[in-house]
Scaffold this active site. Structure first.
Site, PDB file in Angstrom:
ATOM      1  N   CYS A 170      -1.098  33.016  11.266  1.00  0.00           N
ATOM      2  CA  CYS A 170      -1.104  33.668  12.210  1.00  0.00           C
ATOM      3  C   CYS A 170      -0.772  32.261  13.403  1.00  0.00           C
ATOM      4  CB  CYS A 170      -2.291  34.305  12.494  1.00  0.00           C
ATOM      5  SG  CYS A 170      -2.330  35.076  13.981  1.00  0.00           S
ATOM      6  N   GLU A 171       0.679  32.024  12.971  1.00  0.00           N
ATOM      7  CA  GLU A 171       1.203  31.529  14.094  1.00  0.00           C
ATOM      8  C   GLU A 171       2.563  31.644  14.205  1.00  0.00           C
ATOM      9  OE1 GLU A 171      -0.307  28.083  15.148  1.00  0.00           O
ATOM     10  OE2 GLU A 171      -2.510  27.912  14.797  1.00  0.00           O
ATOM     11  N   GLU A 189       0.565  -1.009   0.223  1.00  0.00           N
ATOM     12  CA  GLU A 189       0.296  -0.023  -0.073  1.00  0.00           C
ATOM     13  C   GLU A 189       0.629   1.297  -0.312  1.00  0.00           C
ATOM     14  OE1 GLU A 189      -1.709   0.201   3.826  1.00  0.00           O
ATOM     15  OE2 GLU A 189      -3.313  -1.831   3.312  1.00  0.00           O
ATOM     16  N   PRO A 190       1.727   1.387  -1.091  1.00  0.00           N
ATOM     17  CA  PRO A 190       2.797   2.787  -0.772  1.00  0.00           C
ATOM     18  C   PRO A 190       1.873   3.880  -1.440  1.00  0.00           C
ATOM     19  CG  PRO A 190       3.254   1.672  -2.651  1.00  0.00           C
ATOM     20  CD  PRO A 190       1.904   0.948  -2.177  1.00  0.00           C
ATOM     21  N   GLY A 191       2.174   5.131  -0.898  1.00  0.00           N
ATOM     22  CA  GLY A 191       0.874   6.280  -0.253  1.00  0.00           C
ATOM     23  C   GLY A 191       1.955   7.362  -1.516  1.00  0.00           C
TER      24      GLY A 191
END
Ligand code: LLP
Length: 430
Positions: free
Chosen positions: A354-355, A285-287
């Site tokens: 805004c972080e 199941e490669p992503g």
């Protein structure tokens, strides 16, 4: 910096799949995700080839969480991919992309009644994560008059060299059933009337740049598979989970290939299956490996600032690519309109959110920057747009797909109307 073959520099401009990033940014605006379909297909074929050269019953499932755009999934479906789906939404996307139900596996550690019902309705196999879920699924299938085919998700208790937030097969992880309790789980499944155990599944984690942990997982899995066969479980597939990591540090990270993976893992798998006396399908199941390097995120410099260090304030932040903020992940950046200029000045590339943690790329040597310059953040195709948000009231940007000479939008930009479109006015505010 080393570039993969679909990226190149000509006349100072960065090109992707032969298309000028400057022209793309002008045409579609920024921020902009640009993906090479051809690159994704190349990676899929490499995986398929490396595995099927050694075993003729191989099914590659794309991990849909990495990139859920239908155009990407359709391209993979056309090559024969199935999918690892982790929600009803991903299940629906995979079916809509043309992936047949029999090539899907519904994973997840916290499925709802509706998730299970949808899987049963479509005949999609379920990777069951707990005994509680097993009995819920049995009941759902009974009600529907069907038999649900399942695997169990094995927790192999393996330490893996990756960020702790994406190591999924640790003994302490929330996923799966501890490997020593797996035979008992299958025994319980065999006693259920509306559930049929046909597979076994594990996933040890993501962004792993060494094949050894995959070999160790395969060793655990084949040992269990043999035990299960002796118990009378007829295993039709053995799913070894996600794929390889990718070299985000282009010049220094190792870059194992599907061939390296197959060379290391397949002897263990083949010997294990021989010992167990079974010939199940091998699923993987490669992503990330299939989609990560296919994509650049193009972002415009809004302003520069010399404070305690130099900042380049760009128009994409962790609203569009959260990996640096979430995992301290490294992504290469290139100034796409002056890609051959010398790297003279250190900048921290920051987004508009805004972080304080909204940093795409800290402390990078770049050419001297000015407002209007275009920065390409590389390797943004996996867990990029897929993990984006509208935080700070920012509609998401468009996504463009490149295929040979063709370019097309594969997702339009969100608009301000998309920000409010799902909101309702409570009656007392009318
Ligand atoms: N199968 C299962 C059951 C998974 O949970 C995952 C990823 C995969 C396959 C695909 O793994 P891959 O081939 O992509 O390594 N958001 C994080 C990654 C989270 C991965 C979660 N599971 C990141 O941006 O690094």
């Amino acid at each position: 910096m080393k570039l993969p073959p679909h990226l190149s520099i000509k006349g100072g401009h960065l090109y992707i799949g032969g298309h000028d990033c400057i022209a793309l940014a002008e045409k579609y605006g920024t921020p902009l995700y640009v993906t090479s379909e051809d690159r994704i297909c190349e990676h899929f074929r490499d995986y398929q080839k490396a595995l099927s050269a050694r075993y003729n019953k191989v099914q590659v499932l794309f991990a849909a969480k990495a990139n859920g755009n239908l155009a990407v999934m359709r391209a993979l479906a056309q090559l024969g991919a199935g999918a690892d789906v982790f929600s009803s939404g991903e299940l629906a996307l995979a079916l809509e992309a043309g992936m047949p139900a029999k090539k899907l596996l519904f994973n997840g550690s916290s499925k709802t009644h509706n998730d299970l019902a949808l899987a049963v309705q479509h005949g999609v196999k379920v990777s069951v994560d707990s005994l509680d879920e097993l009995h819920q699924l049995d009941a759902v299938a009974r009600k529907a008059g069907k038999v649900a085919e399942i695997s169990f998700r094995v927790n192999p208790a393996l330490e893996v060299p990756t960020h702790p937030k994406i190591a999924t097969g640790l003994a302490t992880s929330k996923f799966g059933i501890p490997h020593e309790r797996i035979p008992a789980a299958y025994r319980e499944a065999l006693a259920c009337k509306n559930v049929k155990p046909v597979g076994i599944h594990c996933h040890i984690g993501s962004q792993i740049l060494d094949v050894v942990p995959f070999v160790k997982a395969a060793e655990v899995m084949v040992r269990i598979a043999k035990e299960l066969s002796e118990m009378g479980v007829k295993l039709e597939f053995l799913d070894l989970g996600g794929g390889l990591g990718i070299p985000y540090h282009h010049d220094t990270d190792p870059a194992p290939s599907p061939e390296d993976y197959a060379k290391a893992v397949m002897p263990v798998f083949l010997a294990g299956m021989k010992a167990a006396g079974i010939i199940p399908e091998l699923w993987i199941e490669p992503g990330r490996f299939l989609v990560a390097d296919s994509t650049v995120l193009l972002t415009r410099v809004n302003s520069t600032k010399a404070a305690h260090k130099r900042f380049a304030n760009v128009d994409a932040g962790f609203n569009l690519l959260i990996r640096p903020a979430m995992y301290d992940a490294y992504h290469e950046v290139i100034v796409a309109n002056r890609a051959d200029a010398s790297l003279t000045t250190e900048y921290t590339v920051t987004g508009p959110i805004c972080e304080t943690g909204d940093i795409l790329a800290p402390d990078r040597k770049l050419p001297e920057l000015a407002a209007g310059d275009l920065i390409a953040v590389l390797d943004a195709g996996a867990y990029g747009y897929a993990m984006s948000s509208q935080y700070n009231g920012r509609p998401r940007c468009p996504e463009v797909l490149i295929h040979g000479k063709d370019v097309a939008l594969m997702r339009r930009s969100e608009t301000l109307a998309d920000l409010t479109g799902t909101m309702l006015r409570p009656p007392w505010q009318r």
